[in-house]
Design a protein around this motif. Structure first.
Motif, PDB file in Angstrom:
ATOM      1  N   ARG A 192       0.833  -1.203   0.000  1.00 21.51           N
ATOM      2  CA  ARG A 192       0.000   0.000   0.000  1.00 21.51           C
ATOM      3  C   ARG A 192       0.869   1.255   0.000  1.00 21.51           C
ATOM      4  O   ARG A 192       0.584   2.236  -0.687  1.00 21.51           O
ATOM      5  CB  ARG A 192      -0.918  -0.011   1.225  1.00 21.51           C
ATOM      6  CG  ARG A 192      -2.044   1.024   1.174  1.00 21.51           C
ATOM      7  CD  ARG A 192      -2.838   1.027   2.449  1.00 21.51           C
ATOM      8  NE  ARG A 192      -3.312  -0.307   2.778  1.00 21.51           N
ATOM      9  CZ  ARG A 192      -3.747  -0.658   3.989  1.00 21.51           C
ATOM     10  NH1 ARG A 192      -3.756   0.234   4.958  1.00 21.51           N
ATOM     11  NH2 ARG A 192      -4.168  -1.874   4.212  1.00 21.51           N
ATOM     12  N   LEU A 193       1.969   1.209   0.741  1.00 19.88           N
ATOM     13  CA  LEU A 193       2.887   2.351   0.766  1.00 19.88           C
ATOM     14  C   LEU A 193       3.547   2.564  -0.598  1.00 19.88           C
ATOM     15  O   LEU A 193       3.735   3.700  -1.043  1.00 19.88           O
ATOM     16  CB  LEU A 193       3.958   2.128   1.832  1.00 19.88           C
ATOM     17  CG  LEU A 193       3.490   2.225   3.289  1.00 19.88           C
ATOM     18  CD1 LEU A 193       4.608   1.831   4.238  1.00 19.88           C
ATOM     19  CD2 LEU A 193       2.991   3.626   3.611  1.00 19.88           C
ATOM     20  N   VAL A 194       3.896   1.461  -1.279  1.00 22.78           N
ATOM     21  CA  VAL A 194       4.496   1.582  -2.608  1.00 22.78           C
ATOM     22  C   VAL A 194       3.515   2.240  -3.571  1.00 22.78           C
ATOM     23  O   VAL A 194       3.876   3.128  -4.363  1.00 22.78           O
ATOM     24  CB  VAL A 194       4.925   0.191  -3.125  1.00 22.78           C
ATOM     25  CG1 VAL A 194       5.310   0.267  -4.601  1.00 22.78           C
ATOM     26  CG2 VAL A 194       6.096  -0.331  -2.303  1.00 22.78           C
ATOM     27  N   VAL A 195       2.244   1.815  -3.525  1.00 18.17           N
ATOM     28  CA  VAL A 195       1.227   2.413  -4.400  1.00 18.17           C
ATOM     29  C   VAL A 195       1.041   3.889  -4.084  1.00 18.17           C
ATOM     30  O   VAL A 195       0.947   4.733  -4.990  1.00 18.17           O
ATOM     31  CB  VAL A 195      -0.105   1.647  -4.254  1.00 18.17           C
ATOM     32  CG1 VAL A 195      -1.214   2.370  -5.024  1.00 18.17           C
ATOM     33  CG2 VAL A 195       0.037   0.219  -4.767  1.00 18.17           C
ATOM     34  N   ASP A 196       1.008   4.214  -2.788  1.00 15.89           N
ATOM     35  CA  ASP A 196       0.851   5.617  -2.398  1.00 15.89           C
ATOM     36  C   ASP A 196       2.026   6.458  -2.891  1.00 15.89           C
ATOM     37  O   ASP A 196       1.862   7.615  -3.324  1.00 15.89           O
ATOM     38  CB  ASP A 196       0.734   5.728  -0.881  1.00 15.89           C
ATOM     39  CG  ASP A 196      -0.575   5.151  -0.371  1.00 15.89           C
ATOM     40  OD1 ASP A 196      -0.663   4.863   0.844  1.00 15.89           O
ATOM     41  OD2 ASP A 196      -1.510   4.993  -1.190  1.00 15.89           O
ATOM     42  N   LEU A 197       3.232   5.889  -2.832  1.00 14.70           N
ATOM     43  CA  LEU A 197       4.401   6.612  -3.327  1.00 14.70           C
ATOM     44  C   LEU A 197       4.327   6.819  -4.837  1.00 14.70           C
ATOM     45  O   LEU A 197       4.701   7.884  -5.352  1.00 14.70           O
ATOM     46  CB  LEU A 197       5.679   5.854  -2.961  1.00 14.70           C
ATOM     47  CG  LEU A 197       6.117   5.961  -1.493  1.00 14.70           C
ATOM     48  CD1 LEU A 197       7.278   5.029  -1.216  1.00 14.70           C
ATOM     49  CD2 LEU A 197       6.496   7.393  -1.147  1.00 14.70           C
ATOM     50  N   ASP A 198       3.826   5.797  -5.586  1.00 15.71           N
ATOM     51  CA  ASP A 198       3.656   5.958  -7.033  1.00 15.71           C
ATOM     52  C   ASP A 198       2.688   7.092  -7.342  1.00 15.71           C
ATOM     53  O   ASP A 198       2.908   7.917  -8.252  1.00 15.71           O
ATOM     54  CB  ASP A 198       3.141   4.656  -7.645  1.00 15.71           C
ATOM     55  CG  ASP A 198       4.255   3.636  -7.835  1.00 15.71           C
ATOM     56  OD1 ASP A 198       3.941   2.434  -7.872  1.00 15.71           O
ATOM     57  OD2 ASP A 198       5.427   4.043  -7.960  1.00 15.71           O
ATOM     58  N   ILE A 199       1.615   7.160  -6.574  1.00 11.69           N
ATOM     59  CA  ILE A 199       0.627   8.226  -6.781  1.00 11.69           C
ATOM     60  C   ILE A 199       1.251   9.595  -6.502  1.00 11.69           C
ATOM     61  O   ILE A 199       1.073  10.567  -7.255  1.00 11.69           O
ATOM     62  CB  ILE A 199      -0.599   7.985  -5.877  1.00 11.69           C
ATOM     63  CG1 ILE A 199      -1.322   6.695  -6.310  1.00 11.69           C
ATOM     64  CG2 ILE A 199      -1.551   9.171  -5.922  1.00 11.69           C
ATOM     65  CD1 ILE A 199      -2.443   6.286  -5.372  1.00 11.69           C
ATOM     66  N   LEU A 200       2.016   9.654  -5.408  1.00 11.58           N
ATOM     67  CA  LEU A 200       2.665  10.913  -5.048  1.00 11.58           C
ATOM     68  C   LEU A 200       3.664  11.350  -6.125  1.00 11.58           C
ATOM     69  O   LEU A 200       3.690  12.516  -6.534  1.00 11.58           O
ATOM     70  CB  LEU A 200       3.370  10.761  -3.698  1.00 11.58           C
ATOM     71  CG  LEU A 200       4.188  11.967  -3.220  1.00 11.58           C
ATOM     72  CD1 LEU A 200       3.286  13.183  -3.018  1.00 11.58           C
ATOM     73  CD2 LEU A 200       4.934  11.629  -1.929  1.00 11.58           C
ATOM     74  N   VAL A 201       4.482  10.400  -6.603  1.00  8.31           N
ATOM     75  CA  VAL A 201       5.490  10.728  -7.614  1.00  8.31           C
ATOM     76  C   VAL A 201       4.829  11.200  -8.901  1.00  8.31           C
ATOM     77  O   VAL A 201       5.241  12.202  -9.514  1.00  8.31           O
ATOM     78  CB  VAL A 201       6.401   9.510  -7.861  1.00  8.31           C
ATOM     79  CG1 VAL A 201       7.258   9.725  -9.103  1.00  8.31           C
ATOM     80  CG2 VAL A 201       7.289   9.268  -6.647  1.00  8.31           C
TER      81      VAL A 201
END
Length: 661
Positions: free
Chosen positions: A191-200
């Motif tokens: 979930r953190l990886v997905v959130d980071l992709d969204i942020l980037v």
């Protein structure tokens, strides 16, 4: 967490208000099992649906909902005999620990027929059941997710069919994999990886120049299309899988029709006819022995009364002869006595008295034995002996004849059965049609499997293409976006993602190592067979199980019996519950499935009392039978027993204390 009480009012087949006490604590002792018995169709699965519905509302994964909207599903759940003025109501009381103190909540869901806006009404009552906890009503979905997440609920509220499916598959289905990841706490890093992709991606759009943004959007557009293609192919794969299952069912039906309508019998006609000839020859042999009996004394069985009468008459006449002989001997002795008395010095008067006494004495002795009817049979001793032997021989012949008649009857029934089988054999042209239909069904299954494999490979290719597009997007953006803060965010995000990847791998290995050991211990404990498996390995991606023996050689799953596969699936769920650290109730619908007696006994004695601090079992009379329930009672594992009594006339179920026995 402990379920204390379940209340159903006009829900499914449960008319009126019915209450089930689920508290496993009895007489100040913890007896984990709550046993509910009911026949198929009697409302066991409805109880499981009620627990899911009251906890999760419109998100509940109920067995009978399918593709229904929540409004239609609520309408479907209303009891058919309910008064339109009464509401349908479900209540669940549970207890858990908050701030190191036990607290109780009563969750109440109510709705009417054709509920307004397709919604139900949720209420939460506190310890004394009088004051509502409004703050919990507004945040209930978040609250229950922290307590019993929906994603893992199927690993604690499951049925026997789920266990059978899990046992037959090489790796768990995707929904179970996601639940396992949630139970082991592995989804947080993803979930953190997905959130980071969204942020980037958001930062790329915010800080990139128009040309960079255009290029990025073009790549993102292509990536979106690729992801849509992937989803479409994934849906096609699911459709073909369903189609394949239907075709396999049709293939089985064609095979069953081939068998039932004589396809197999037609191929065995010669063998059946040979058996028929053999049986006919055996009957003829028995009939020949019957003819031999008929040529002997057996016809005399037609006059049994006359034979018995002659035997009785001969006995009477023989006794009469014996009496007459003894009487004559006594008279001769008396005459010798009188002659001797006349020679001695005794007066004539006394001699006359003695003579009178002797005559009277003889008459008294033989009065009762005098034959009134004159003898007419006049049979000697040898004739009477032959008559007795004849009757004895006749009785043996009758018994032998009855046995042979029984043999003939049995053989004739066998011949009739063979004749019926031969008659049901398909005609050559029908046999050809049946065989062609079976071959056509088999060809369709083969074609569907080929399509399934083609789409599966296409999905693998799309995964590679999507990964390449993601890398291209990441590389392009990092190279062309110059803004310091944005570059810092992207670089940091990449590092964090790499760290998360390593963290996830290590966490997965640590969790799975512990899970492997727990699953192995649970499996061997349930199986009670320490030499079958020495080690169990779990794949980090698919969560598929691999078994190894003492020599480190793989143990193929197909070598396991159906019962052992089910025990392995149960051991997997049990191990997950232990490793997760969640102290949650376990509810099992139709728990024993197709287990044989030995595996069933192991499950009853070893798993049910230890699966959790609270185990709700919903069983038919053939699963947890008289022997199993007596074992659980002797082990003091059952806290409460209920019987779901279904009335087929009214199609209503009532909950009664006690079990089938």
């Amino acid at each position: 967490m402990i379920f204390l009480e379940l209340v159903l009012q006009n829900f499914g087949p449960y008319s009126g208000r019915q209450v089930i006490n689920l508290d496993p604590r009895k007489d100040e002792n913890l007896r984990p099992i709550i046993l509910l018995g009911g026949m198929n169709g009697g409302g066991k699965t409805t109880l499981m649906d009620a627990i899911r519905l009251v906890l999760y509302g419109h998100r509940a994964q109920c067995s009978t909902r399918g593709n229904l909207s929540y409004n239609d599903f609520l309408n479907q759940c209303v009891n058919s005999k309910a008064n339109p003025a009464e509401k349908t109501r479900i209540e669940l009381v549970f207890e858990h620990i908050e701030d190191d103190k036990p607290v109780k909540y009563r969750i109440v869901r109510t709705w009417e027929k054709n509920p307004k806006d397709g919604k139900d009404y949720l209420g939460i009552l506190g310890d004394d059941d009088t004051w509502p906890v409004d703050s919990l009503v507004n945040t209930w979905d978040d609250y229950i997710e922290n307590l019993l997440p929906l994603g893992i609920s199927n690993l604690f509220l499951f049925d026997g069919e789920q266990v059978r499916n899990l046992a037959e598959q090489e790796s768990p289905p995707q929904i179970v994999i996601e639940a396992i990841r949630g139970l082991l706490g592995l989804e947080l890093s993803d979930r953190l990886v997905v959130d980071l992709d969204i942020l980037v991606n958001r930062k790329r759009k915010e800080f990139g120049n128009s040309k960079d943004l255009s290029n990025i959007e073009e790549i993102e557009k292509r990536l979106t299309q690729q992801q849509q293609d992937y989803q479409e192919n994934e849906q096609n794969l699911e459709n073909i899988k369903n189609q394949l299952e239907e075709l396999e069912v049709k293939q089985q039906e064609a095979f069953d029709k081939f068998i039932s309508e004589g396809g197999k019998i037609a191929a065995e006609r010669n063998q059946l006819e040979l058996q028929q000839d053999t049986k006919t020859a055996e009957i003829e042999q028995v009939r020949q022995s019957m003819r031999e009996l008929a040529a002997d004394v057996l016809p005399l069985a037609l006059i049994p009364n006359l034979l018995n009468q002659a035997q009785a008459q001969g006995g009477k006449e023989f006794r009469h002869q014996q009496v007459q002989i003894s009487k004559d001997l006594l008279i001769e002795r008396d005459q010798r006595l009188l002659a001797w008395l006349n020679q001695v010095e005794i007066s004539p008067t006394q001699v006359e008295k003695i003579q009178s006494f002797l005559v009277q004495d003889v008459d008294n002795l033989y009065t009762k034995t005098i034959q009134i009817e004159a003898p007419w049979l006049l049979a000697d001793d040898e004739t009477l002996s032959q008559l007795d032997n004849l009757i004895y021989h006749l009785q043996n012949s009758q018994l032998s004849a009855k046995e042979k008649l029984a043999i003939i009857k049995k053989k004739e029934e066998e011949i009739h059965s063979l004749e019926r089988q031969v008659q049901t054999a398909a005609a050559p042209e029908d046999y050809t049609k049946l065989r062609q239909a079976l071959e056509a069904a088999q060809n369709q299954v083969v074609e569907a499997k080929a399509n399934y494999e083609t789409i599966r490979r296409r999905l693998a290719e799309l995964e590679t293409i999507i990964s390449k597009s993601k890398r291209e997007l990441s590389e392009y953006t990092v190279e062309n976006i110059k803004h310091k803060n944005n570059e810092h965010i992207i670089t940091s995000a990449a590092k964090v993602q790499e760290t998360l990847k390593i963290f996830r791998e290590k966490l997965t290995l640590r969790k799975l190592n512990k899970l492997e050991e727990e699953v192995k211990n649970c499996f061997l404990y349930l199986l009670h067979k320490s030499d079958l498996v020495h080690r169990i390995a779990i794949d980090t991606n698919t969560f598929g199980l691999s078994l190894y023996d003492l020599n480190g050689k793989p143990v193929p799953k197909h070598r396991l019996s159906a019962g052992e596969k089910q025990l392995l699936a149960i051991a997997f769920l049990w191990g997950l519950a232990k490793v997760s650290g969640h102290r949650l109730p376990v509810a099992i619908d139709t728990p024993l499935g197709r287990l044989d007696s030995s595996h069933r006994s192991n499950l009853v004695e070893r798993y049910f009392p230890s699966a959790s601090h609270q185990v709700i079992l919903l069983s038919t009379d053939t699963e947890i039978g008289k022997k199993e329930v007596e074992t659980l009672r002797e082990n003091e594992a059952i806290a409460r027993e209920y019987l779901l009594k279904y009335d087929s006339a009214t199609r209503q179920t009532t909950i009664q204390p006690g079990y089938f026995w």
